[in-house]
Design a protein around this motif. Structure first.
Motif: not given
Length: 249
Positions: A154-158, A160-165, A167-174
């Protein structure tokens, strides 16, 4: 009559011995039953043969039915039957004693085997209890591990979701920075081209300026030389007059 009695007695003895051996045969396995029955039948046959031989000898030696009246003959037959029954009882007792001894030995072996089996059962029960305890502990550990795994999942899913978000922000920023960097590089490239063009123009102008400067310096040198020559001529022409005027005074 004596022959019928002997035949009946022999059949009765075999029946009694066979019936007496029946409970024992039910307590052992099939192979031991067959072997024991064969041994007992052989022993009974030998004992009965000995009994017949002893009976014949006793009849010949002890009592004779020759020249006997009816009462004496009845008494002799009755006595023979009593002796015969006594001998049958003795053989029966011997057989029973042998069977009892065998049964006691069998009971002793069975008791010893039962004690060993009970000890084995106790050991097995102890092992089963230990295994049950270990199994219970392992089950508890497994349940705890399963619960921990669920929490971790459960904590890994949460996470992972935070890391995904993120990562998406960092990707957009990049991507945005990359786009800006590309634009900056293009602008810099254009500026460099402009600067290079200006530098080429300035180099041309500078070359012209240098030539003009050289020309100006040459002209200045010529002008200075002209002035110096004029000055020299002028100073030469005024020098005598000054000297003359001074002398006159």
């Amino acid at each position: 009559m004596a022959k019928d009695t002997k035949s009946n007695s022999r059949g009765w003895l075999k029946g009694v011995l066979s019936n007496q051996s029946q409970p024992e045969q039910n307590n052992i396995n099939m192979e031991e039953d067959v072997s024991q029955e064969m041994i007992e039948e052989s022993s009974i046959d030998e004992e009965f043969k000995e009994f017949e031989q002893s009976e014949t000898t006793s009849k010949k030696n002890l009592l004779s039915k020759d020249d006997q009246d009816k009462v004496a003959l009845d008494l002799i037959v009755s006595l023979e039957n009593m002796l015969h029954d006594r001998q049958l009882i003795q053989y029966k007792n011997k057989g029973l004693e042998s069977q009892l001894y065998s049964a006691n030995e069998m009971i002793g072996r069975l008791k010893h085997s039962q004690v060993k089996k009970e000890q084995i059962l106790l050991d097995k029960d102890k092992e089963i209890r230990e295994l049950e305890s270990n199994l219970t502990n392992k089950q508890m550990s497994y349940d705890q591990l399963l619960e921990d795994f669920k929490d971790y999942q459960s904590s890994s899913k949460i996470e992972f979701g935070n890391i995904t978000n993120q990562l998406e922000k960092e990707t957009n920023k990049y991507n945005k920075l990359k786009e800006e960097s590309t634009n900056k590089q293009y602008e810099q490239m254009m500026l460099i081209k402009d600067f290079e063009e200006k530098i080429r123009d300035l180099e041309v102008e500078n070359h012209k300026v240098v030539e003009q400067y050289k020309q100006s310096q040459d002209e200045k040198a010529e002008l200075m030389q002209t002035i110096n020559d004029f000055t020299d001529r002028l100073s030469f022409s005024f020098s005598p007059k000054t000297t003359t005027s001074t002398t006159t005074e």
